[in-house]
Design a protein around this motif. Structure first.
Motif, mmCIF file in Angstrom:
data_model
loop_
_atom_site.group_PDB
_atom_site.id
_atom_site.type_symbol
_atom_site.label_atom_id
_atom_site.label_comp_id
_atom_site.label_asym_id
_atom_site.label_seq_id
_atom_site.Cartn_x
_atom_site.Cartn_y
_atom_site.Cartn_z
ATOM 1 N N MET A 167 -37.144 -55.045 95.220
ATOM 2 C CA MET A 167 -37.496 -54.712 96.598
ATOM 3 C C MET A 167 -38.102 -53.315 96.667
ATOM 4 N N LYS A 168 -39.188 -53.200 97.375
ATOM 5 C CA LYS A 168 -39.866 -51.920 97.601
ATOM 6 C C LYS A 168 -39.496 -51.424 98.997
ATOM 7 N N ASP B 114 -31.590 -55.669 94.513
ATOM 8 C CA ASP B 114 -32.067 -55.928 93.155
ATOM 9 C C ASP B 114 -30.984 -55.667 92.111
ATOM 10 N N GLY B 115 -29.757 -56.101 92.418
ATOM 11 C CA GLY B 115 -28.656 -55.934 91.477
ATOM 12 C C GLY B 115 -28.028 -54.561 91.473
ATOM 13 N N ASN B 116 -28.489 -53.665 92.345
ATOM 14 C CA ASN B 116 -27.949 -52.302 92.436
ATOM 15 C C ASN B 116 -27.015 -52.185 93.637
ATOM 16 N N ASP C 294 -39.135 -48.337 94.532
ATOM 17 C CA ASP C 294 -39.056 -49.696 94.027
ATOM 18 C C ASP C 294 -37.711 -49.835 93.312
ATOM 19 N N PHE C 295 -36.779 -50.563 93.887
ATOM 20 C CA PHE C 295 -35.442 -50.674 93.311
ATOM 21 C C PHE C 295 -35.423 -51.499 92.030
ATOM 22 N N GLN C 296 -36.428 -52.311 91.819
ATOM 23 C CA GLN C 296 -36.459 -53.108 90.594
ATOM 24 C C GLN C 296 -36.864 -52.252 89.399
ATOM 25 N N THR C 297 -37.862 -51.422 89.568
ATOM 26 C CA THR C 297 -38.361 -50.613 88.454
ATOM 27 C C THR C 297 -37.755 -49.211 88.411
#
Length: 242
Positions: free
Chosen positions: A1-2, A117-119, A204-207
């Protein structure tokens, strides 16, 4: 997610419009997170509350700050100066009913937890001990109360930072460390890091990619709105980011 992160707009509509324009030009976020203090210190609290409801980007968290808290509770005792109490009273007297309803019924208590995002993400206005008035400064981020979170995102101090803290943990694979990333996006409408530009964060929580942004805006357009009964300190500080 951004996600776009912002805090402490403080009724500065010109600064917020500049931030929205910058987001539209530079990014395509999935969501926004507001960390509190939409109102007070500036002259357009009603307009900010109306404008934030028009934004097309979904707001997944919309925290109350200490200035909303003071308004809801009619409690000025936490303000450190008489000019702050005068300012809060002025804001209260000029808030329309729709704005008051929005603060009371739509905005959320700080100390929200999200899974992104898993965080595991902790959202505060202030600190974990005092989500409204506490100051989570860089000198306080090594408190083990935060170690269970992957990200701790806060506002209130009007100064931006990103700090990674590596807490001790029983994780041999990760060399017995647990990382927690602390982020403060700074202030949109009243920065205090000696940079007067309107400030926010894109993440960007994924990257893990994080961009700190500072956007110029027409400070004069806000300063001319202040009436004589409000201490000129509040308008003059906008020029210097103090």
């Amino acid at each position: 997610m951004k996600v776009v992160l912002f805090a402490d707009i403080h009724a500065n509509l010109t600064a917020f419009e500049a931030v929205l324009a910058d987001i539209n030009t530079c990014y395509q976020p999935d969501a926004m997170i507001s960390l509190g203090d939409l109102i007070d210190y500036g002259m357009r609290s009603n307009e900010i509350i109306e404008r934030i409801q028009e934004v097309q980007i979904p707001i997944v968290a919309n925290l109350k700050g200490n200035h909303e808290k003071a308004l809801v509770d009619s409690d000025l005792s936490h303000f450190s100066s008489e000019r702050g109490r005068v300012m809060s009273t002025y804001t209260r007297n000029h808030l329309n009913q729709a704005s008051q309803n929005y603060i009371k019924n739509v905005m959320q208590e700080p100390k929200q937890t999200l899974e992104i995002d898993g965080n595991k993400v902790l959202l505060l206005h202030g600190s974990i001990e005092d989500p409204y008035w506490g100051k989570l400064t860089p000198s306080k981020v090594d408190d083990e109360k935060y170690k269970d979170y992957d990200y701790v995102i806060s506002g209130h101090i009007h100064q931006s930072y990103k700090i990674d803290v590596f807490f001790k943990a029983e994780t041999p694979l990760m060399r017995n460390q647990k990382r927690t990333t602390f982020i403060n996006p700074g202030s949109v409408g009243q920065p205090r890091n000696h940079n007067p530009y309107a400030q926010y964060v894109y993440m960007d929580f994924q990257t893990g990619e994080i961009h700190f942004n500072a956007v110029p805006y027409d400070v004069d357009a806000e300063q001319v709105l202040f009436p004589k009964e409000i201490d000129k300190f509040y308008s003059e500080r906008l020029k210097f980011g103090i």
